[in-house]
Design a protein around this motif. Structure first.
Motif, PDB file in Angstrom:
ATOM      1  N   LYS A 184       0.849  -1.197   0.000  1.00 46.90           N
ATOM      2  CA  LYS A 184       0.000   0.000   0.000  1.00 46.90           C
ATOM      3  C   LYS A 184       0.883   1.245   0.000  1.00 46.90           C
ATOM      4  O   LYS A 184       1.861   1.326   0.751  1.00 46.90           O
ATOM      5  CB  LYS A 184      -0.902   0.001   1.227  1.00 46.90           C
ATOM      6  CG  LYS A 184      -2.131   0.875   1.086  1.00 46.90           C
ATOM      7  CD  LYS A 184      -3.243   0.415   2.028  1.00 46.90           C
ATOM      8  CE  LYS A 184      -4.590   0.913   1.523  1.00 46.90           C
ATOM      9  NZ  LYS A 184      -5.711   0.422   2.293  1.00 46.90           N
TER      10      LYS A 184
ATOM     11  N   THR B  98      -3.245   5.215   0.934  1.00 52.77           N
ATOM     12  CA  THR B  98      -3.808   5.664   2.210  1.00 52.77           C
ATOM     13  C   THR B  98      -3.078   6.917   2.680  1.00 52.77           C
ATOM     14  O   THR B  98      -1.877   7.076   2.446  1.00 52.77           O
ATOM     15  CB  THR B  98      -3.716   4.557   3.279  1.00 52.77           C
ATOM     16  OG1 THR B  98      -4.377   4.997   4.461  1.00 52.77           O
ATOM     17  CG2 THR B  98      -2.270   4.216   3.627  1.00 52.77           C
TER      18      THR B  98
ATOM     19  N   GLU C 260      -9.091   8.220  -0.997  1.00 55.08           N
ATOM     20  CA  GLU C 260      -8.782   6.833  -0.624  1.00 55.08           C
ATOM     21  C   GLU C 260      -9.824   5.868  -1.183  1.00 55.08           C
ATOM     22  O   GLU C 260      -9.483   4.779  -1.664  1.00 55.08           O
ATOM     23  CB  GLU C 260      -8.732   6.703   0.900  1.00 55.08           C
ATOM     24  CG  GLU C 260      -7.480   7.318   1.522  1.00 55.08           C
ATOM     25  CD  GLU C 260      -7.534   7.347   3.043  1.00 55.08           C
ATOM     26  OE1 GLU C 260      -6.469   7.525   3.664  1.00 55.08           O
ATOM     27  OE2 GLU C 260      -8.642   7.201   3.621  1.00 55.08           O
TER      28      GLU C 260
END
Length: 626
Positions: free
Chosen positions: A431, A480, A473
């Motif tokens: 991520k 994130t 997001e």
């Protein structure tokens, strides 16, 4: 002389006009001057197509106040009326329109906006006048006519000796409306409603001194002349093509619209469309900053250069109501209530067009001069961020020009940001973590620790940023946002490697028990093994809880979160010398002092130490260095 009764079944039509149809009495002047303008422009059109064989000349509309006689005169040089036309348009059409209006719009009349749509404009005169006269001469070769009515259905119509083309309306002002005999009052109304009418409007005269001739003798006295005082600008900037105007022209028009605004606008957007609706106008971006408490209602709505309102809700997308400027459209249905206006299909198309046009202009400005756009970013960002949240069509286009600044004043688009961060700020789960600060000063120590790791830190400080990053997001599953003070540095972007703790599990349990004896319940104690050089005590705010609370406070988010007390984590570095000292000291008083001093230092770095606690901290600190 003919006399008669106006063909109207509603006997009390005049009291209804005065008390009910028109909630704002001052608009009588707007309506009567607008009628004079219409009559003048219609004449111009008839001349242009060869139907009227007269000279157009340079017609004006004149407004005169006769204080002693308690009268106001509105005089035009337009096409005028014959006696038959007075009978038709004044005695029949207008009043049938009045009855229809009463019947159809009795519940929403006070919201109805411009009344002239119903042929009622002329009868607004009876809001302020006890008697009204019309003296009119048609451009056709027919006698002039003189119509008089005293506010009852009775009227008289007789020949007049007027020889010049056009119409003069004389209002005999009623005792409850004498304020309209004040020159400054009339001047103010003309400036408000008729400032940009397409025909010059004269109100009084002014004295001008002629320049002294070059060959004038020494004892020459400068001549003065009386000239017409034209109070309007018949050719405002929005009626021209953008190619005809310079940047200075746009700035000058901004000053004309807002004479008390001393700062120039950042940039402008010229609107000009004739299909599938007619709309012209100029919108200006003023300097806005980050404050959401911005004065709205600064965009003026006109219809064919006649001022209507500065409440453009429903016509202009809400996020753009923070801008300034002018919109002019004959296609906006002003004869319905505000709720009806917002549901109107044509209005929705206009709103969508304005959104698209603004987005296209912003993209062009960004592409033409990115450095200039970046320099203005902080002054316009609140509008654009609000637009991304409230208008899907704007959000779709915003990726091309919306910027994300770092604490070091570099600017990235979202796509540039992803490319820049992917190598260094991707966590062990793949991520992409975007780190940001909300306040450079308050979060300085966290920013510095993050930069020491080689991470980029954005500065996102608008009051709606929590809403916006939530939306981003949701639309970017592998991304994130995390604020720098939401956890200690090694947890902000979790990598594979873990720092080994110097303390055993039993020692950590003992340490935690000792700490919790002195730490207020508002803090959740977390023990973390970090580099020994990292601060021993660190206060963080959990990202999710803080963000939900902020969103709740600015509208949206989880119900009731805005009223929740602040929640903090106290992260204690188990590899620090202080952690070992607290664990190993047997003097409970000394242990308490160490914990409280360290906690207060951590609170101080977060700007959380205030009032009595700050006083106690300062006193304790001086005791320790005696």
């Amino acid at each position: 002389m003919a006399t008669g009764k106006i063909n109207v079944s509603v006997e009390n039509i005049f009291p209804l006009i005065k008390k009910f149809l028109y909630s704002d009495h001052e608009i009588f002047l707007r309506e009567l001057v607008s009628n004079g303008t219409d009559a003048t422009l219609k004449l111009k059109h008839l001349i242009s197509i060869g139907e009227a064989k007269v000279e157009y000349g340079n017609p004006i509309i004149e407004v005169k106040v006769d204080k002693e006689g308690k009268k106001i005169h509105i005089i035009d040089q337009g096409l005028g009326m014959t006696a038959d036309e007075v009978e038709k348009y004044i005695n029949q059409v207008a009043f049938s329109g009045a009855e229809e209006f009463l019947d159809k719009y009795k519940d929403s009349a006070k919201d109805s906006g411009i009344i002239g749509h119903f042929g009622l404009g002329f009868y607004s005169a009876f809001m302020v006048a006890e008697k009204v006269e019309i003296i009119t001469k048609s451009y056709k070769d027919e006698p002039a006519a003189h119509w008089t009515c005293d506010g009852s259905p009775e009227f008289t119509l007789e020949p007049a000796d007027k020889t010049s083309r056009g119409t003069e309306i004389i209002l005999h002002i009623a005792e409850d409306s004498l304020e309209f005999l004040d020159d400054s009052k009339i001047s103010g109304l003309l400036n408000k409603y008729n400032k940009f009418m397409p025909i010059p409007i004269k109100f009084g005269t002014r004295t001008e001194t002629l320049p002294k001739p070059e060959d004038a003798p020494e004892d020459y006295v400068n001549e003065t002349v009386e000239i017409d005082n034209i109070i309007n600008n018949p050719n405002p900037a929005w009626t021209k093509q953008p190619s005809e105007l310079t940047d200075e022209d746009y700035k000058n028009f901004y000053r004309e619209l807002y004479p008390m605004q001393f700062e120039d606008p950042l940039f402008h957007i010229h609107l000009n469309v004739d299909y599938p609706f007619n709309l012209t106008g100029i919108l200006y971006f003023p300097k806005l900053g980050s404050d959401m408490q911005i004065q709205k209602d600064k965009i003026q709505l006109y219809q064919n250069q006649v001022y209507v309102t500065d409440n453009v809700e429903g016509i202009v997308p809400e996020f753009l109501t923070m801008l300034k400027g002018v919109i002019d459209s004959p296609d906006i249905p002003l004869n319905v209530s505000r709720s009806g206006l917002q549901a109107d299909g044509a209005v929705k198309k206009i709103s969508n067009y304005i959104t698209r046009k603004v987005a296209d202009k912003l993209k062009a400005l960004f592409n033409e001069n990115r450095a200039d756009f970046e320099a203005k970013w902080n002054d316009i960002k609140i509008v654009l961020e609000y637009g991304m949240l409230s208008e899907d069509k704007f959000y779709e286009k915003a990726g091309a020009f919306v910027l994300y600044p770092t604490v070091d004043d570099t600017y990235f688009t979202l796509e540039e940001l992803k490319e820049k961060l992917k190598e260094n700020q991707t966590d062990k789960d793949g991520k992409l973590v975007v780190l940001y600060a909300g306040n450079k000063d308050a979060q300085h120590s966290y920013i510095e620790a993050t930069k020491d790791k080689g991470y980029e830190v954005l500065l996102l400080d608008s009051p709606i940023i929590s809403h916006l990053i939530q939306k981003i997001e949701n639309d970017n599953s592998g991304l994130t946002f995390v604020r720098v003070d939401s956890d200690h540095i090694d947890n902000l972007i979790k990598k594979e490697e873990n720092t080994i703790s110097k303390l055993s599990d039993d020692e950590k349990a003992t340490l935690k028990t000792s700490l919790e004896a002195y730490i207020p319940k508002a803090y959740s104690v977390q023990l973390e093994a970090m580099d020994s050089q990292v601060a021993p005590f660190l206060i963080t705010q959990p990202e999710f809880m803080r963000r939900m609370k902020e969103m709740s406070q600015t509208g949206g988010g989880m119900f009731g979160m805005g009223n929740m007390p602040e929640m903090y984590n106290l992260v204690v570095n188990t590899n620090s010398d202080l952690a070992s000292s607290i664990l190993n000291t047997e003097d409970k008083t000394h242990q308490e002092h160490l914990v409280k001093q360290a906690l207060d230092l951590a609170k101080l770095s977060q700007n959380l130490l205030k009032g009595e606690a700050l006083t106690a901290f300062v006193k304790r600190s001086f005791e320790m260095i005696k």
